[in-house]
Enzyme design. Structure first.
Site, PDB file in Angstrom:
ATOM      1  N   SER A   1       0.851  -1.185   0.000  1.00 32.35           N
ATOM      2  CA  SER A   1       0.000   0.000   0.000  1.00 32.35           C
ATOM      3  C   SER A   1       0.885   1.232   0.000  1.00 32.35           C
ATOM      4  O   SER A   1       2.116   1.122   0.060  1.00 32.35           O
ATOM      5  CB  SER A   1      -0.896   0.003   1.239  1.00 32.35           C
ATOM      6  N   LYS A   2       0.241   2.379  -0.018  1.00 38.33           N
ATOM      7  CA  LYS A   2       0.979   3.641  -0.089  1.00 38.33           C
ATOM      8  C   LYS A   2       1.990   3.792   1.054  1.00 38.33           C
ATOM      9  O   LYS A   2       2.995   4.467   0.906  1.00 38.33           O
ATOM     10  CB  LYS A   2       0.009   4.814  -0.061  1.00 38.33           C
ATOM     11  N   ARG A   3       1.676   3.157   2.187  1.00 35.46           N
ATOM     12  CA  ARG A   3       2.593   3.216   3.333  1.00 35.46           C
ATOM     13  C   ARG A   3       4.002   2.743   2.947  1.00 35.46           C
ATOM     14  O   ARG A   3       4.991   3.132   3.535  1.00 35.46           O
ATOM     15  CB  ARG A   3       2.102   2.275   4.433  1.00 35.46           C
ATOM     16  N   HIS A   4       4.055   1.825   1.988  1.00 36.28           N
ATOM     17  CA  HIS A   4       5.350   1.247   1.609  1.00 36.28           C
ATOM     18  C   HIS A   4       6.108   2.114   0.617  1.00 36.28           C
ATOM     19  O   HIS A   4       7.220   1.786   0.240  1.00 36.28           O
ATOM     20  CB  HIS A   4       5.130  -0.134   0.982  1.00 36.28           C
ATOM     21  N   GLY A   5       5.495   3.205   0.168  1.00 37.08           N
ATOM     22  CA  GLY A   5       6.145   4.052  -0.833  1.00 37.08           C
ATOM     23  C   GLY A   5       5.309   4.086  -2.087  1.00 37.08           C
ATOM     24  O   GLY A   5       4.097   3.884  -2.030  1.00 37.08           O
TER      25      GLY A   5
END
Ligand code: GLU
Length: 484
Positions: free
Chosen positions: A247-251
């Site tokens: 997800s966006k949390r990972h970049g």
């Protein structure tokens, strides 16, 4: 003559955001499967959710697929344009007795769901409308009572042999009678997908694992519509390095972000192909043609795979070094232009020189962006001096000035402009000063490239040529840090 149906697969994104790397992986697998089989890869934009679908997102999908080189066959299908057929199919199911009219309102259904959950059970539609007498149904329809169409899930078990996971079975008792047409006449997702896949003559439905729970419902709809079943493949999730769904949390998760970062489409395809598929053995680096050649169902992996940015960067560096200059150049030029660097002649008069520059720089770069940044000093007049490089390598302005002046005198003299002669001369100069070669070459590097790191100094001198070298030395000597 073979009677085997041509393989027809499709990528069916919902245009409700950018093209996610997980979606791109699914698209790539479909594309590879089709190309390997000599079949067709179709694109269907699932835009029935009008509130969330945007043209911008559709454009991002086209752009992402085009960048990756995943060309599609035939016209793009927009699901929303097939509404009439979806309705016809739903009504055909009603006519054949596979579906029934349901007059229960959303409010009633919500109440019953809450009551079932409060009692600790799962809600399942109790088929009360299926039990209505035909005359009563007719009366309600005639008086315009809003209603949905519901598919009557038959008894038994629904099974398929998944191309990734092997045998999967769902007891039909666990499947609720699903609504196929809303009271406003719009189709429910599962009906629209099946109706379109039948109309598009799709032979293999290959998509993300999230859709496994939809598959038994879809299989039942195929059967009720009297259509042949496609094969199904459900690719495992793509995870971040922490083991959680990417997800966006990972970049960055949008394909476009990787393009902007200077990742090569070839490298991206190579990397994505290995998220859920393995060619076997130790083979890792493959271009699209090799991927296509090796792509086979027995390499599908049922286990989730991890999106590792470091590996992508490594792979990108490997592709960068292997790529033909003709393919690389059109990728670097826009990045250089974005940095404000003129690129005239790189594909023409300066071509040989440019290819030599790429040759020495690309082994030192992991991304096209990095390559463009490294190439900029060779193309820009005047050079921009990196402040850190100046502070570090020109620490003693008086000494630096003296060394650069002597270097200039040597380079301006009657000296053959070849690596061996230049190297011997510069080393002799350093020795005469009682200094190691690095102490003379480092300040020279900053003077000529503006940067603290570059390819070997003699490669740089050859690439710049005598005139540019001398002009840059003059500019360096005029730098406030040295002239002040
Ligand atoms: N539109 C669905 C999605 O974006 C895909 C449907 C399918 O592949 O069957 O998840």
């Amino acid at each position: 003559m073979s009677t085997t149906a041509t393989v027809r697969v499709r990528f069916a994104p919902s245009p409700t955001g950018y093209l996610h790397v997980g979606g791109a992986r699914t698209a790539l697998f479909n594309w590879l499967y089709a190309r390997k089989a000599g079949g067709q890869f179709l694109l269907r934009i699932e835009d029935t959710d009008k509130a969330r679908s945007t043209d911008e997102s559709t454009r991002a999908i086209f752009r992402g697929l085009t960048w990756l080189g995943l060309s599609w066959d035939e016209e793009v299908v927009f699901q929303g344009a097939n509404l009439e057929r979806h309705r016809r199919d739903a009504h055909a199911l009603l006519a054949s007795g596979a579906a029934y009219r349901c007059f229960c309102t959303t409010t009633e259904l919500d109440e019953r769901r809450k009551a079932a959950e409060a009692a600790g059970g799962a809600f399942k539609y109790d088929r009360r409308c299926d039990a209505l007498a035909a005359a009563e149904v007719e009366r309600r329809v005639a008086s315009g009572v809003p209603h949905t169409l519901r598919f009557r899930v038959p008894e038994g078990t629904t099974k398929w042999d998944d191309m990734v996971h092997g045998g999967i079975a769902f007891p039909n008792a666990d499947i609720d009678d699903l609504v196929i047409l809303r009271s406003d006449g719009t189709p429910i997702y599962n009906l629209a997908v099946v109706s379109d896949d039948i109309a598009m003559r799709i032979t293999h439905v290959m998509r993300g694992e999230d859709h496994i729970a939809n598959t038994p419902k879809q299989i039942l709809l195929y059967r009720a519509l009297g259509a042949a079943l496609p094969a199904f493949a459900h690719f495992p999730n793509v995870l971040g390095t922490d083991g959680k769904k990417l997800s966006k949390r990972h970049g960055a998760t949008a394909v476009g972000d990787y393009e902007a970062m200077g990742i090569l489409p070839e490298a991206m395809c190579n990397f994505l192909a290995l998220l859920g598929w393995s060619p076997g053995g130790d083979i890792e680096l493959m271009d699209r043609a090799e991927l296509t050649e090796r792509f086979a169902q027995d390499g599908f992996l049922a286990k989730a795979s991890v999106f590792d940015m470091k590996k992508l960067e490594w792979m990108n560096g490997q592709h960068l070094v292997r790529m033909p200059f003709e393919t690389l150049t059109p990728l670097v030029i826009p990045m250089l232009n974005a940095l404000g660097v003129a690129t005239d002649g790189l594909d023409g008069a300066k071509r040989d020189w440019w290819h030599r520059l790429l040759e020495v720089l690309r082994v030192r770069s992991r991304t096209v962006d990095e390559l463009a940044r490294q190439a900029a000093p060779y193309l820009t007049v005047p050079v921009t001096f990196d402040a850190d490089a100046v502070a570090k390598q020109w620490k003693d302005p008086t000494l630096t000035r003296a060394l650069l002046t002597k270097s200039r005198a040597f380079l301006a003299g009657d000296v053959a402009w070849d690596a061996a002669t230049l190297e011997a001369g510069m080393r002799a100069l350093a020795e005469a000063e009682g200094l190691g070669a690095g102490k003379v070459l480092q300040p020279l590097r900053v003077a000529l490239t503006g940067q603290a790191a570059s390819p070997g100094m003699f490669d740089v001198l050859l690439l710049l040529g005598r005139d540019t070298t001398l002009a840059r030395l003059d500019a360096a000597l005029a730098h406030p840090h040295l002239s002040g």
